[in-house]
Design an enzyme around this catalytic site. Structure first.
Site, mmCIF file in Angstrom:
data_model
loop_
_atom_site.group_PDB
_atom_site.id
_atom_site.type_symbol
_atom_site.label_atom_id
_atom_site.label_comp_id
_atom_site.label_asym_id
_atom_site.label_seq_id
_atom_site.Cartn_x
_atom_site.Cartn_y
_atom_site.Cartn_z
ATOM 1 N NE ARG A 247 38.468 1.042 -10.200
ATOM 2 C CZ ARG A 247 39.062 2.084 -9.597
ATOM 3 N NH1 ARG A 247 38.330 3.115 -9.231
ATOM 4 N NH2 ARG A 247 40.338 2.089 -9.341
ATOM 5 C CE1 TYR B 286 42.526 6.231 -8.741
ATOM 6 C CE2 TYR B 286 41.346 5.279 -10.608
ATOM 7 C CZ TYR B 286 41.432 5.565 -9.261
ATOM 8 O OH TYR B 286 40.429 5.159 -8.426
ATOM 9 C CG ASP C 124 37.568 5.998 -11.439
ATOM 10 O OD1 ASP C 124 37.371 7.074 -12.039
ATOM 11 O OD2 ASP C 124 37.710 5.916 -10.201
ATOM 12 C CG HIS D 195 40.841 9.144 -10.625
ATOM 13 N ND1 HIS D 195 41.788 9.853 -9.952
ATOM 14 C CD2 HIS D 195 40.113 8.522 -9.674
ATOM 15 C CE1 HIS D 195 41.644 9.671 -8.648
ATOM 16 N NE2 HIS D 195 40.627 8.869 -8.457
ATOM 17 C CD GLU E 31 34.270 5.780 -10.381
ATOM 18 O OE1 GLU E 31 33.942 4.568 -10.443
ATOM 19 O OE2 GLU E 31 34.947 6.240 -9.451
ATOM 20 C CD GLU F 131 35.903 9.062 -6.727
ATOM 21 O OE1 GLU F 131 35.460 7.936 -6.970
ATOM 22 O OE2 GLU F 131 37.114 9.332 -6.732
ATOM 23 N NE ARG G 158 31.280 5.445 -8.135
ATOM 24 C CZ ARG G 158 32.365 5.577 -7.384
ATOM 25 N NH1 ARG G 158 33.128 6.640 -7.480
ATOM 26 N NH2 ARG G 158 32.693 4.648 -6.521
ATOM 27 C CD GLU H 53 35.121 2.360 -5.144
ATOM 28 O OE1 GLU H 53 34.610 3.455 -4.841
ATOM 29 O OE2 GLU H 53 36.245 2.265 -5.661
ATOM 30 C CD1 TRP I 291 47.064 10.836 -9.662
ATOM 31 C CD2 TRP I 291 45.407 10.915 -8.163
ATOM 32 N NE1 TRP I 291 46.999 9.607 -9.050
ATOM 33 C CE2 TRP I 291 45.987 9.623 -8.132
ATOM 34 C CE3 TRP I 291 44.331 11.195 -7.301
ATOM 35 C CZ2 TRP I 291 45.550 8.601 -7.273
ATOM 36 C CZ3 TRP I 291 43.893 10.209 -6.449
ATOM 37 C CH2 TRP I 291 44.501 8.907 -6.433
HETATM 38 C C1 CS2 Z 1 38.503 6.261 -6.585
HETATM 39 C C2 CS2 Z 1 39.211 6.464 -5.299
HETATM 40 O O1 CS2 Z 1 37.438 4.433 -5.614
HETATM 41 C C3 CS2 Z 1 37.412 5.242 -6.525
HETATM 42 O O2 CS2 Z 1 36.602 5.261 -7.406
HETATM 43 O O3 CS2 Z 1 38.300 7.260 -7.442
HETATM 44 O O4 CS2 Z 1 40.188 5.463 -5.271
HETATM 45 C C4 CS2 Z 1 39.867 7.813 -5.047
HETATM 46 O O5 CS2 Z 1 40.992 7.948 -5.842
HETATM 47 C C5 CS2 Z 1 40.261 7.894 -3.602
HETATM 48 O O6 CS2 Z 1 39.122 7.696 -2.805
HETATM 49 C C6 CS2 Z 1 40.915 9.222 -3.271
HETATM 50 O O7 CS2 Z 1 41.127 9.319 -1.909
HETATM 51 MG MG MG Z 2 36.569 6.925 -8.613
#
Ligand code: CS2
Ligand code: MG
Length: 402
Positions: free
Chosen positions: A147, A159, A210, A212, A236, A262, A283, A339, A402
């Site tokens: 990633r 991020y 990602d 996010h 992602e 996620e 995911r 992941e 975020w």
């Molecule tokens: C993220 C995470 O791993 C990922 O893809 O989006 O780092 C996420 O920010 C955290 O699990 C939040 O607790």
């Molecule tokens: Mg993620």
């Protein structure tokens, strides 16, 4: 066999984890992860006050019935707190069933469908040169998928970019820190990063990115299209996914594969996404989606629609969750990627485990059950410490994902 006790253990070996340990009258025990980053004590209380009393005296072999009892029986369904608690119970019961059968859990799930679980690591850097050096490091470690997250010129903090490259921990303060975001700066910069990565590493290394949840569908469509020449394995969380139909717009405009899920807690968060084939990878993972029992249901539904798994595996999911995910990853037909963010040495010591990384793959333990435990004495040395995820604002101060 009967359940005689269940302990909810909160520990912070560098970050907070909530773990359920179920104890039976025959001395067989099982563990389940219940960690919900930034909201840990809500799940701890839900388990302690509302779930543990219902477990005492139950037959641990009745996994499905217990799942339905906790899910339907609460009347109030779904949600991250409830489903993390249900997940912990379910995971611990699979662990017990494996130990009783004398088999690793993947054998109970149908057996091995592949030789190992392909994982991806996180390469990140403030500058493109730093990103390239980090991708090289993961390739040297044997990773087959990486990633890529980069700093964005003009933004102080982005991020996925962290000082500690191996152990990224976003929950970084006792009260949420604030970061600033600009979609225009991000969209202008990101395609160039992937151009450089492809130039340096060639066409076959699997690359992921990602977002996010930070874009709108039309912005995500534009990003997906601009990344097409670099053939990502997935893009992602391009947009917040509460509005599943929003992904139609992305799909109409780009062939970049999409991954999301996620933050999902149940199959009902993804039915439109999967049924309409609006995503390529789902995911969600064991602790977020009600344990092995329900995650298997999501993956089976996904398999019918050409959607593969891509389970979340950030550091805020404990080694117990990772171990459980690996058993499912090994068994299902439609595995995609897993992941893998490494845990710190302190965390690994609190959760002794038998899974291991070799050649870009993770391999679950071959011992009966999940092959992971919690060392309660070690755990007791690390008391809970409040930590929140950051919040994000646009340059004018508007709150933004975020
Ligand atoms: C993220 C995470 O791993 C990922 O893809 O989006 O780092 C996420 O920010 C955290 O699990 C939040 O607790
Ligand atoms: Mg993620």
């Amino acid at each position: 066999m009967r359940i005689v006790d269940a302990r909810v253990i909160v520990t912070c070996p560098g970050r907070n984890f909530v773990t359920l340990k179920i104890i039976t009258d025959e001395g067989v025990t099982g563990v389940g992860d219940a960690t919900l980053n930034g909201r840990e004590l809500a799940v701890e209380a839900y388990l302690r006050e509302h779930v543990v009393p219902l477990l005492i005296g139950r037959d641990p072999a009745r996994i499905e019935d217990t799942w339905q009892y906790l899910y339907q029986g609460a009347y109030w369904r779904r949600g991250p707190v409830t489903m993390s608690a249900v997940a912990a119970v379910d995971t611990a019961l699979w662990d017990i069933k494996g130990k009783v059968a004398g088999l690793p859990v993947y054998q109970l799930l149908g057996g091995r469908s592949r030789e190992g679980v392909t994982v991806y690591g996180h390469a990140n850097g403030e500058t493109v040169d730093e990103v390239l050096a980090e991708v090289a490091r993961f390739v040297d470690l044997g990773y087959r998928a990486v990633r890529v997250q980069s700093g964005v010129p003009g933004l102080a903090k982005t991020y996925g970019v962290s000082a500690d490259k191996m152990f990224y921990e976003p929950a970084d303060a006792a009260l949420p820190t604030e970061t600033v975001w600009s979609t225009a700066r991000y969209l202008a910069h990101t395609p160039g990063v992937f151009a450089r990565v492809r130039e340096e590493f060639g066409p076959t290394l699997r690359l992921l990115h990602d977002v996010h949840h930070r874009l709108t569908p039309i912005e995500a469509a534009r990003l997906g299209r601009s990344l097409e020449p670099y053939a990502l394995t997935w893009l992602e969380d391009p947009v917040p996914a509460e509005f599943q139909e929003g992904f139609r717009l992305i799909r109409q405009h780009t062939t970049t594969p999409i991954a999301t899920g996620e933050v999902f807690n149940s199959v009902w968060d993804a039915t439109t996404l999967i049924r309409e084939q609006l995503i390529d990878y789902v995911r969600t993972t064991v602790v977020r989606a009600g344990g092995i029992t329900h995650l298997r249901r999501i993956f089976d539904y996904a398999a019918l629609h050409h959607v593969r798994s891509g389970s979340h595996g950030a550091t805020d999911l404990s080694p117990v969750c990772l171990a459980a995910a690996l058993h499912l990853d090994l068994a299902i037909p439609n595995f995609g990627l897993q992941e893998y963010m490494r845990h710190t040495e302190e965390t690994d010591a609190v959760f002794p485990h038998g899974y291991h990384f070799a050649d870009g793959y993770l391999h679950p333990a071959e011992t009966p059950g999940l092959g992971v435990d919690i060392d309660e004495e070690a755990a007791a040395r690390y008391p809970y410490s409040p930590a929140y995820l950051p919040v994000n604002r646009l340059e004018d101060g508007t709150l933004h994902p975020w």
